[in-house]
Design an enzyme around this catalytic site. Sequence first.
Site, mmCIF file in Angstrom:
data_model
loop_
_atom_site.group_PDB
_atom_site.id
_atom_site.type_symbol
_atom_site.label_atom_id
_atom_site.label_comp_id
_atom_site.label_asym_id
_atom_site.label_seq_id
_atom_site.Cartn_x
_atom_site.Cartn_y
_atom_site.Cartn_z
ATOM 1 N N LEU A 71 0.614 -0.880 0.055
ATOM 2 C CA LEU A 71 -0.476 0.368 -0.115
ATOM 3 C C LEU A 71 0.511 1.463 0.464
ATOM 4 C CD1 LEU A 71 -1.307 -1.689 2.857
ATOM 5 C CD2 LEU A 71 -3.542 -0.344 1.849
ATOM 6 N N THR A 88 -5.627 2.017 -7.327
ATOM 7 C CA THR A 88 -7.187 2.803 -7.061
ATOM 8 C C THR A 88 -7.699 3.090 -8.668
ATOM 9 O OG1 THR A 88 -7.364 5.103 -7.053
ATOM 10 C CG2 THR A 88 -5.166 4.743 -8.072
ATOM 11 N N ASP A 89 -9.075 3.671 -8.397
ATOM 12 C CA ASP A 89 -10.220 3.756 -9.551
ATOM 13 C C ASP A 89 -9.207 4.802 -10.569
ATOM 14 O OD1 ASP A 89 -10.797 5.778 -7.768
ATOM 15 O OD2 ASP A 89 -12.801 5.670 -8.274
ATOM 16 N N GLU A 90 -8.473 5.728 -9.785
ATOM 17 C CA GLU A 90 -8.095 6.964 -11.110
ATOM 18 C C GLU A 90 -6.944 6.787 -11.976
ATOM 19 O OE1 GLU A 90 -6.796 10.165 -8.612
ATOM 20 O OE2 GLU A 90 -8.244 9.594 -7.079
ATOM 21 N N TYR A 113 0.147 11.784 -9.636
ATOM 22 C CA TYR A 113 -0.579 10.614 -9.206
ATOM 23 C C TYR A 113 -0.701 9.681 -9.902
ATOM 24 C CZ TYR A 113 -3.385 7.599 -5.849
ATOM 25 O OH TYR A 113 -3.747 6.543 -5.739
ATOM 26 N N SER A 123 1.404 7.468 -11.939
ATOM 27 C CA SER A 123 2.365 6.856 -11.090
ATOM 28 C C SER A 123 1.931 5.676 -10.276
ATOM 29 C CB SER A 123 2.930 7.435 -10.143
ATOM 30 O OG SER A 123 1.772 8.109 -9.323
ATOM 31 N N LYS A 124 0.603 5.915 -10.271
ATOM 32 C CA LYS A 124 0.135 4.567 -9.925
ATOM 33 C C LYS A 124 -0.418 3.311 -11.132
ATOM 34 C CE LYS A 124 -1.822 3.210 -6.462
ATOM 35 N NZ LYS A 124 -0.889 2.569 -4.981
ATOM 36 N N ASN A 151 -19.841 16.832 -4.941
ATOM 37 C CA ASN A 151 -18.893 16.621 -3.789
ATOM 38 C C ASN A 151 -20.012 18.077 -3.068
ATOM 39 O OD1 ASN A 151 -16.581 15.385 -4.197
ATOM 40 N ND2 ASN A 151 -15.883 16.994 -5.740
HETATM 41 P P1 NAD Z 1 -1.662 7.363 3.330
HETATM 42 O O1 NAD Z 1 -0.538 8.714 2.115
HETATM 43 O O2 NAD Z 1 -1.996 7.989 4.116
HETATM 44 O O3 NAD Z 1 -0.520 6.593 3.487
HETATM 45 C C1 NAD Z 1 0.427 6.331 2.636
HETATM 46 C C2 NAD Z 1 1.537 5.382 3.860
HETATM 47 O O4 NAD Z 1 2.416 4.615 2.930
HETATM 48 C C3 NAD Z 1 2.338 6.703 4.928
HETATM 49 O O5 NAD Z 1 2.560 5.476 6.046
HETATM 50 C C4 NAD Z 1 3.555 6.304 5.014
HETATM 51 O O6 NAD Z 1 4.478 6.905 5.326
HETATM 52 C C5 NAD Z 1 3.786 5.341 3.360
HETATM 53 N N1 NAD Z 1 5.305 6.066 2.349
HETATM 54 C C6 NAD Z 1 5.365 6.866 2.073
HETATM 55 N N2 NAD Z 1 5.720 6.508 0.448
HETATM 56 C C7 NAD Z 1 6.875 5.517 1.774
HETATM 57 C C8 NAD Z 1 8.078 5.408 0.896
HETATM 58 N N3 NAD Z 1 8.535 6.138 0.025
HETATM 59 N N4 NAD Z 1 8.482 4.278 1.469
HETATM 60 C C9 NAD Z 1 7.497 3.312 2.542
HETATM 61 N N5 NAD Z 1 6.473 4.018 3.468
HETATM 62 C C10 NAD Z 1 6.333 5.129 2.252
HETATM 63 O O7 NAD Z 1 -2.047 6.165 1.287
HETATM 64 P P2 NAD Z 1 -3.454 6.177 1.958
HETATM 65 O O8 NAD Z 1 -5.119 6.536 1.675
HETATM 66 O O9 NAD Z 1 -3.773 4.571 3.541
HETATM 67 O O10 NAD Z 1 -3.073 4.780 0.262
HETATM 68 C C11 NAD Z 1 -3.047 3.690 0.585
HETATM 69 C C12 NAD Z 1 -2.525 2.982 -0.860
HETATM 70 O O11 NAD Z 1 -3.873 2.824 -1.271
HETATM 71 C C13 NAD Z 1 -2.206 4.361 -1.402
HETATM 72 O O12 NAD Z 1 -1.243 2.912 -2.511
HETATM 73 C C14 NAD Z 1 -2.993 4.395 -2.922
HETATM 74 O O13 NAD Z 1 -2.916 5.055 -4.193
HETATM 75 C C15 NAD Z 1 -4.263 3.460 -2.556
HETATM 76 N N6 NAD Z 1 -5.577 3.492 -2.543
HETATM 77 C C16 NAD Z 1 -6.413 4.515 -1.769
HETATM 78 C C17 NAD Z 1 -7.407 5.341 -1.697
HETATM 79 C C18 NAD Z 1 -7.723 6.214 -0.623
HETATM 80 O O14 NAD Z 1 -8.891 6.664 -1.222
HETATM 81 N N7 NAD Z 1 -7.007 6.748 0.030
HETATM 82 C C19 NAD Z 1 -8.504 4.446 -2.005
HETATM 83 C C20 NAD Z 1 -7.767 4.022 -3.392
HETATM 84 C C21 NAD Z 1 -6.741 3.419 -3.360
HETATM 85 O O1 DAU Z 2 -10.765 7.567 -5.978
HETATM 86 C C1 DAU Z 2 -9.185 7.006 -5.198
HETATM 87 C C2 DAU Z 2 -8.646 8.218 -4.785
HETATM 88 O O2 DAU Z 2 -9.184 8.671 -4.103
HETATM 89 C C3 DAU Z 2 -6.992 7.153 -4.490
HETATM 90 O O3 DAU Z 2 -6.225 7.346 -5.161
HETATM 91 C C4 DAU Z 2 -6.585 8.723 -3.386
HETATM 92 O O4 DAU Z 2 -5.628 8.503 -3.092
HETATM 93 C C5 DAU Z 2 -7.771 9.361 -2.714
HETATM 94 O O5 DAU Z 2 -6.711 11.369 -2.686
HETATM 95 C C6 DAU Z 2 -8.889 10.038 -3.517
HETATM 96 O O6 DAU Z 2 -8.260 10.588 -4.570
HETATM 97 P P1 DAU Z 2 -9.537 11.915 -5.029
HETATM 98 O O7 DAU Z 2 -8.808 13.018 -5.711
HETATM 99 O O8 DAU Z 2 -10.954 11.722 -5.134
HETATM 100 O O9 DAU Z 2 -9.551 12.508 -3.281
HETATM 101 P P2 DAU Z 2 -9.409 13.884 -2.217
HETATM 102 O O10 DAU Z 2 -10.290 14.176 -1.200
HETATM 103 O O11 DAU Z 2 -8.353 14.586 -2.453
HETATM 104 O O12 DAU Z 2 -10.957 14.697 -3.140
HETATM 105 C C7 DAU Z 2 -12.300 14.047 -3.169
HETATM 106 C C8 DAU Z 2 -13.178 15.166 -4.240
HETATM 107 O O13 DAU Z 2 -13.223 16.650 -3.646
HETATM 108 C C9 DAU Z 2 -12.188 15.504 -5.352
HETATM 109 O O14 DAU Z 2 -13.177 15.448 -6.366
HETATM 110 C C10 DAU Z 2 -11.769 16.948 -5.007
HETATM 111 C C11 DAU Z 2 -12.773 18.003 -4.141
HETATM 112 N N1 DAU Z 2 -11.944 18.444 -3.254
HETATM 113 C C12 DAU Z 2 -10.546 18.359 -2.647
HETATM 114 C C13 DAU Z 2 -10.409 18.447 -1.170
HETATM 115 C C14 DAU Z 2 -8.605 18.348 -0.641
HETATM 116 C C15 DAU Z 2 -12.611 19.940 -3.014
HETATM 117 O O15 DAU Z 2 -13.399 19.595 -3.202
HETATM 118 N N2 DAU Z 2 -11.892 20.527 -1.923
HETATM 119 C C16 DAU Z 2 -10.540 19.506 -1.161
HETATM 120 O O16 DAU Z 2 -9.950 20.314 0.116
#
Ligand code: NAD
Ligand code: DAU
Length: 350
Positions: free
Chosen positions: A82, A131-133, A156, A159-160, A255
């Site tokens: 992750l 991620t779905d992105e 982002y 890169s994913k 949103n």
């Molecule tokens: P997050 O940013 O909260 O956590 C990322 C973690 O990775 C942190 O603990 C950070 O310290 C660690 N990390 C970063 N760089 C590192 C490195 N070089 N070596 C070791 N550790 C490192 O992220 P998240 O939201 O928990 O997402 C986790 C995973 O799930 C990611 O791969 C993200 O792409 C994927 N994902 C997230 C979401 C979402 O909505 N948050 C949705 C779908 C997929």
């Molecule tokens: O879809 C999965 C992804 O969801 C993950 O892969 C990413 O790691 C995670 O960060 C998330 O990406 P989003 O860009 O969708 O999430 P975020 O919470 O940043 O934003 C959600 C939506 O809200 C997006 O349309 C942007 C908007 N937004 C976000 C922020 C931070 C705002 O309107 N205002 C804000 O301040």
Amino acid sequence: MQKVLITGGAGFIGSHVVRWFVNKYPKYQIINLDKLTYAGNLENLRDIENKSNYTFIKGDINDESFILKLFEQYSFDGVIHLAAESHVDRSIANPTEFIYTNIIGTVNLLNAARYFWKDNFGNKIFYHISTDEVYGSLGKTGYFKETTSYDPRSPYSASKASSDHLARAYHHTFILPVVISNCSNNYGSYQFPEKLIPLAINNIKNQKEIPVYGKGENVRDWLFVEDHAHAIDLIFHKGKAGETYNIGGNNEWRNIDLINLLCEIMDIKLGKTPGTSARLITFVKDRAGHDLRYAIDSSKIQKELGWKPSIQFRKGLEKTVDWYLSNEDWLNNITSGEYQNYYDNQYVKR
Ligand code: NAD
Ligand code: DAU
């Protein structure tokens, strides 16, 4: 006994996955590898840190020789990867870190698994979390399926996408047992308040403006983080190598509608007159290249592995709000220092 490496376990989703595995599988040895960037926080795992089946290791997935030594030392049976740079806005401000960690870091782990597992893959599995992105942006209709072509549009998501392609290539070329899942937006406890929901909760709590990008018309498909952890458990144990599984909440929100619902919940929780929090909504300059809509078709994981989202959205949001309101210290620690600089540079009023 299974030795499972979980990378990024001190982050938002990773900490829920670590907790889930440590509690549910006492016979497994769970090794959490995390660099502890701004997004990683050992406070997220205080409740399980002394469990005998849990080990934390601070380290960087970009450090190739360190990763090789780690694999040599532990002889992992499985990897759940992750660790990543995860915030779209930060990838727009500074893409390079995303290339190192999300692409090179993933390749370092794939190489180590390939080298140490050799051709004796047995029941081993390398699970890459994505991620779905990577699928790009939908118009008003349609869903992302596992077969949807990749079309990443931010540094982002590019890169994913790149790391997904490499993980699949290692399966195809080296027969490395790789499984991938692509999930929609998660929400819940321990999420860093740069992401929309915890950022809005924190701002409402402090009576600060809630920045909504553009007109708030972008749509995301929200999933409670524990439902994601459950899906990860199923895929890790029952998913087929070489396969991809889409995970989503079947729960699309614009949103602005989501923020209005959150404001309504916050008014109740804080004992304010209805409409108080909504007055904080402020439309700000849109995110560059802002994807309009994400929506996941999760029928494959539902049919093949019997998974479905369990928590109704309003209930999940209420639980999330309760958690943030009763964990003030966690929030205050995280929003001091670097966070303030980030915040001040990020938001420009329209
Ligand atoms: P997050 O940013 O909260 O956590 C990322 C973690 O990775 C942190 O603990 C950070 O310290 C660690 N990390 C970063 N760089 C590192 C490195 N070089 N070596 C070791 N550790 C490192 O992220 P998240 O939201 O928990 O997402 C986790 C995973 O799930 C990611 O791969 C993200 O792409 C994927 N994902 C997230 C979401 C979402 O909505 N948050 C949705 C779908 C997929
Ligand atoms: O879809 C999965 C992804 O969801 C993950 O892969 C990413 O790691 C995670 O960060 C998330 O990406 P989003 O860009 O969708 O999430 P975020 O919470 O940043 O934003 C959600 C939506 O809200 C997006 O349309 C942007 C908007 N937004 C976000 C922020 C931070 C705002 O309107 N205002 C804000 O301040």
